[in-house]
Design an enzyme around this catalytic site. Sequence first.
Site, short mmCIF file in Angstrom:
data_model
loop_
_atom_site.label_atom_id
_atom_site.label_comp_id
_atom_site.label_asym_id
_atom_site.label_seq_id
_atom_site.Cartn_x
_atom_site.Cartn_y
_atom_site.Cartn_z
CB ILE A 182 2.24 10.58 1.51
CG1 ILE A 182 3.54 9.99 0.95
CG2 ILE A 182 1.31 11.02 0.38
CD1 ILE A 182 4.42 10.90 0.16
N GLY A 183 0.92 11.53 4.26
CA GLY A 183 -0.28 11.91 5.02
C GLY A 183 -1.56 11.36 4.41
CG LEU A 184 -2.98 8.03 5.47
CD1 LEU A 184 -4.07 7.60 6.46
CD2 LEU A 184 -2.36 6.80 4.82
CE LYS A 236 -1.35 7.53 -0.70
NZ LYS A 236 -0.25 7.41 0.25
CB SER A 250 -0.89 -0.01 1.24
OG SER A 250 -1.68 1.16 1.27
CB THR A 286 7.34 3.66 7.53
OG1 THR A 286 6.24 4.41 8.03
CG2 THR A 286 7.18 3.43 6.04
N GLY A 291 12.66 1.16 3.03
CA GLY A 291 13.82 0.80 2.22
C GLY A 291 14.71 -0.21 2.92
N GLY A 324 9.23 -4.72 4.19
CA GLY A 324 10.18 -3.79 4.80
C GLY A 324 11.52 -3.93 4.10
CB CYS A 367 -0.75 5.74 8.58
SG CYS A 367 0.00 7.18 7.77
#
Lengths: 285, 304
Positions: free
Chosen positions: B71-73, B45, B21, B194, B218, B244, B131
């Site tokens: 990004i803040g969804l 997403k 996502s 993340t 990453g 991940g 998130c």
Amino acid sequence: MLQIKVKILYNKKIKVNYFHLVLRIPKIAKDSLPGQFFNIKVSDTCEPLLRRPLSIHRVKGTNIEFLYEVVGRATQILSQRRPGEYLDVIGPLGNGFNLTPNTYNLTPILVAGGIGVAPLLFLADKLAYSVERRAYRKNKKFKLSAKRYPLNALVLIGAKSTGQVLRKKEFKALGCEVKIATDDASEGFKGKVTELLKNILPLAISHKPLAIYACGPRPMLKEIIRISKKYNIPTQVSLEEHMACGIGACLGCVMNTKEGFKRVCKEGPVFNGDEIIWVGKEEVG
Amino acid sequence: MVDLRIKIGELKLKNPVMVASGAFGYAEEFKDFMNLKELGAIVTKTITLKPRQGNPAPRTCETPAGMLNSIGLENPGLEVFIREKLPLLLKIGPPIIVSIASESGPEEFVELARKVDKIKEIAAIELNISCPNIRGKPLLISQDPKATYGVVRGVRRVTSKTLITKLSPNVTFIADIAKATEAAGTDAVSLINTITAMSIDVKTRKPKIASLTGGLSGPAIRPVAVRMVWEVNQKIKIPIIGMGGIMDTPSAVEFIIAGATAISVGTANFINPRVSIEIIKGIKKYLQENNINSINELIGSIRC
């Protein structure tokens, strides 16, 4: 748009920190537009992880040229890559400058700040080519590509010092009038290229209708848009931006516009001056 | 011929490779680079009930072997998603897993799930309770076992679709959170989201992203993710979708050996858009070379 491994034909320093990279990219070279960019993986390792977007500097046959400044580790690594080696590139990406039939009725003013010269030479090249084609259609006696038909454009190049002025000769070869602004007065006008623009506009606008195309640091673009608005001159700016994916997926490189956030990599990197909303951190570049 | 098929809840996948996502847009961005049909599944997403503009720019920056994002969804909201994005996604072929998140309380999760449940073409729901980039929320749902249990339980009551819960690594004991989701009835967990992180420009002394902190992804986070998959796998019976920092076949296989039934490719899509297809081929080759008939024999096969 392709993801492809391409051969480095040439990669050399031209001035101070500025490098000239030539890649052989058949198939897509001829479809590339001024203002578009390629997202380039500078090494095969995870360090640096992300690709780096470089705007197209010029297209010659199947070769695509780039002009880049060494600013960090990734561009440092790129500058050390040798001819014969291969680079993984994705492109052409982004929208490019919007050139409509009406564009050719306007006298172009190209304003470059520092490495912002990069996409504008390709633009001048394309504009000159279109001028040539139109001249050819009007007068068949005019021999196409026998001699370049002069592009009646004004090019303003801003740099810190004369040693950093890029591509003056190349613009002149296309027939453009070139004016230089340097911070230290070592060449041309002393001061910012935006002040130079402010000085020449009142006279220029009284002759012909104009269109401005600019690329450079954000404070410079912001000032150019402010000036051009006063004279009602249509203005397109190409934004420099850090990107993660470059293909519109990550939503990382957004720009505030009148229609909400737009992706610099997809809906940009070229924006109309009057659609951008400068806010907060974007203001300081 | 090796067997790559796996099962997550009621969901049958032809191979264990999914795209994560937020790292694959709405798939259309990738259609020029690969045959999207080959993917095991596509996770969208994250969608919220109402449209979300997302966070101010700059939203990403590069870090050693990784990147930060906040990004803040940003998303067009459920209604527009269903009308404009979903039809194209469904046309591709692989199962579509819709990631959802609430901007308010647990009720919004339930409402979203109820609406998504009505669309029979949607294969599964992923609950994004992890998130890190929503402002004004001191605690993520997935940082509290009780809150996690509550949300998953609530959603479970309103949907019969396969339910996947995505966990945050920003916790002390991730296995405790995973156990809570299992008890609440989730069909699978995906981990990790993340890692909350920060990067500062020393010239300007300003954080490199506008939201100050963001989520690290990453290869830099891979060892953390592998450790968490391994830990969680010892505590729950439901499948794990591991992710991940997966960049290639060896890193994908590493997660499967640690206990993941499926894997998800995130950040690597940004660098090599066709990497997930390369990984599918690579896993097949790995199984052949190691005389393993089915991917299921490899799952959790760690020797220690």
